[in-house]
Design an enzyme around this catalytic site. Sequence first.
Site, short mmCIF file in Angstrom:
data_model
loop_
_atom_site.label_atom_id
_atom_site.label_comp_id
_atom_site.label_asym_id
_atom_site.label_seq_id
_atom_site.Cartn_x
_atom_site.Cartn_y
_atom_site.Cartn_z
N MET A 1 0.80 -1.23 -0.09
CA MET A 1 0.09 0.12 -0.15
C MET A 1 0.81 1.24 -0.03
O MET A 1 1.63 1.51 1.12
CB MET A 1 -0.93 -0.02 1.08
CG MET A 1 -2.05 -1.02 1.07
SD MET A 1 -2.94 -1.33 2.56
CE MET A 1 -3.48 0.26 2.71
N GLU A 2 0.78 1.83 -1.03
CA GLU A 2 1.55 3.03 -1.23
C GLU A 2 1.71 4.39 -0.12
O GLU A 2 0.32 4.48 0.37
CB GLU A 2 1.06 3.96 -2.68
CG GLU A 2 2.35 4.69 -3.12
CD GLU A 2 1.71 5.96 -3.18
OE1 GLU A 2 0.49 6.47 -3.29
OE2 GLU A 2 2.31 7.11 -3.37
N CYS B 1 -4.61 0.96 -9.51
CA CYS B 1 -4.38 2.13 -8.90
C CYS B 1 -5.39 3.10 -9.45
O CYS B 1 -5.65 3.35 -10.56
CB CYS B 1 -3.07 2.62 -9.10
SG CYS B 1 -2.71 4.19 -8.41
N LYS C 1 -2.52 -7.63 -10.69
CA LYS C 1 -3.26 -7.31 -9.95
C LYS C 1 -4.55 -6.30 -10.52
O LYS C 1 -4.12 -5.27 -11.12
CB LYS C 1 -3.01 -6.50 -8.53
CG LYS C 1 -3.83 -6.04 -7.78
CD LYS C 1 -3.45 -5.89 -6.44
CE LYS C 1 -4.69 -5.52 -5.14
NZ LYS C 1 -4.25 -4.24 -4.74
N ASN D 1 -9.07 -10.37 -2.93
CA ASN D 1 -8.80 -9.27 -2.38
C ASN D 1 -10.14 -8.02 -2.28
O ASN D 1 -10.73 -8.04 -3.02
CB ASN D 1 -7.52 -8.59 -2.97
CG ASN D 1 -7.37 -7.18 -2.36
OD1 ASN D 1 -7.52 -6.07 -2.99
ND2 ASN D 1 -7.07 -7.11 -1.11
N GLY D 2 -10.16 -7.33 -0.96
CA GLY D 2 -10.92 -6.34 -0.88
C GLY D 2 -11.87 -6.58 0.16
O GLY D 2 -12.61 -7.82 0.63
N ARG E 1 -5.77 -2.98 4.10
CA ARG E 1 -6.10 -2.27 5.29
C ARG E 1 -6.22 -3.04 6.45
O ARG E 1 -6.06 -2.59 7.64
CB ARG E 1 -7.18 -1.27 4.89
CG ARG E 1 -6.86 -0.29 3.99
CD ARG E 1 -8.21 0.26 3.17
NE ARG E 1 -9.05 -0.71 2.82
CZ ARG E 1 -10.29 -0.43 2.45
NH1 ARG E 1 -10.68 0.80 2.44
NH2 ARG E 1 -11.01 -1.49 1.69
C1 LIG Z 1 -3.36 4.06 0.94
C2 LIG Z 1 -3.56 2.88 0.00
C3 LIG Z 1 -2.54 2.76 -0.79
C4 LIG Z 1 -2.67 1.53 -1.66
N1 LIG Z 1 -1.45 1.28 -2.39
C5 LIG Z 1 -1.73 0.32 -3.32
C6 LIG Z 1 -0.52 -0.21 -4.20
O1 LIG Z 1 0.62 0.66 -4.25
N2 LIG Z 1 -0.48 -1.19 -4.74
C7 LIG Z 1 -1.75 -1.77 -4.88
O2 LIG Z 1 -1.70 -3.09 -5.58
N3 LIG Z 1 -2.64 -1.56 -4.20
C8 LIG Z 1 -2.85 -0.46 -3.26
N4 LIG Z 1 -3.59 -0.28 -2.67
C9 LIG Z 1 -5.02 -1.00 -2.87
C10 LIG Z 1 -5.01 -2.24 -1.79
O3 LIG Z 1 -3.69 -3.08 -2.06
C11 LIG Z 1 -5.97 -3.34 -1.72
O4 LIG Z 1 -6.29 -3.62 -3.00
C12 LIG Z 1 -7.44 -2.50 -1.34
O5 LIG Z 1 -7.28 -1.65 -0.11
C13 LIG Z 1 -8.46 -3.48 -0.98
O6 LIG Z 1 -8.02 -4.36 -0.10
P1 LIG Z 1 -8.38 -4.02 1.67
O7 LIG Z 1 -9.95 -3.85 1.81
O8 LIG Z 1 -7.87 -5.28 2.02
O9 LIG Z 1 -7.59 -3.12 2.10
C14 LIG Z 1 -3.84 0.74 -1.77
C15 LIG Z 1 -4.89 1.03 -0.75
C16 LIG Z 1 -4.91 2.04 -0.04
C17 LIG Z 1 -6.08 2.23 0.77
#
Ligand SMILES: Cc1cc2nc3c(=O)[nH]c(=O)nc-3n(C[C@H](O)[C@H](O)[C@H](O)COP(=O)(O)O)c2cc1C
Length: 303
Positions: free
Chosen positions: A1-2, A95, A136, A196-197, A221
């Site tokens: 997560m960036e 993204c 992804k 994922n999600g 998250r």
């Molecule tokens: C702040 C933030 C930064 C993220 N950066 C990336 C990233 O760099 N690469 C990526 O594949 N997904 C990124 N995501 C998406 C997450 O990897 C994930 O796919 C998304 O949050 C849903 O999954 P979760 O509900 O488990 O968080 C980011 C999400 C957030 C909230």
Amino acid sequence: MEGVLDHLMRDLLTQVGGYDLCVTEFVRVVDQVISDRAFYRYCPELIYSDVYGSRTKAGTPVRVQLLGQHPEYMAENAAKVIELGSSGIDINFGCPAKAVNKNRGGAVLLKDPENLYQIVKAVKDAVPNDVTVSAKIRLGYEDKSLAIENGQAVEAAGANELTVHARTKLEGYKPPAHWHWIAKIKNEISIPVIANGDIWSLEDARKCREVSGCKDIMVGRGALTIPNLGKVIKQESDLISWSEVQTLLLAYTEFETRGDKSKYFPNRIKQWLKYLKNHYTEADALFSEIRTLKTADDIRAIL
Ligand SMILES: Cc1cc2nc3c(=O)[nH]c(=O)nc-3n(C[C@H](O)[C@H](O)[C@H](O)COP(=O)(O)O)c2cc1C
């Protein structure tokens, strides 16, 4: 997560355990080969990869994620990252950031499956055969009409794994995640699919596996909200207690305030507390106490 899950957070969370693989924040590829230094900044785990493989200190493999729109530069950078020792390549087609999409990177590429095919194929052809290339995707950009075709394009191009974040770009991060759509894609392809999600708990993981039909899941998250979520989902431990979280917060402070990192620390720790607040009421109180503080020393004193 960036901007959130950097190598220090990877170190911390993989020491807590339960995670089988980490993916770096995305590294933006435009029209050149990225320097070793930049790759090492995103993924310091590469530095000693000839000795340990690309792994966190706890031994969890780390895969570099690339985001870009030009197949040829994606390919050159992928080959370089593999030479530097990455545990495979992950390609970001999810993204939603405006700046990234405006320049035709990330989720905007989902508008045409051919984009995905060309990029994945170029990357796959540029790395040795045994290297894992994963992609992804989201379910689409504005709607889900190309979800299955996009999955098929990724497979046809030779990817070894597909991760699906079960929302469109337009849906952003709003609940719910549409896990049944992952099943629709999974039913049409034969490479492993990772769901994922919105997996925040053991119960979510169970439901997501049942609905999506996927064995493997990715958490984002949720791992910042419950640091040992991986172990909780594997039923290897109960939820970590607040006092254990406090120990992690102190370790994080120790890590994140070394050298020139102090300037990012106040924002980073507040950001983490915002996630922890979703589960730990104590994090809410702590967040209120440090909310207006601006220096690492002041925050450290409160912690
Ligand atoms: C702040 C933030 C930064 C993220 N950066 C990336 C990233 O760099 N690469 C990526 O594949 N997904 C990124 N995501 C998406 C997450 O990897 C994930 O796919 C998304 O949050 C849903 O999954 P979760 O509900 O488990 O968080 C980011 C999400 C957030 C909230």
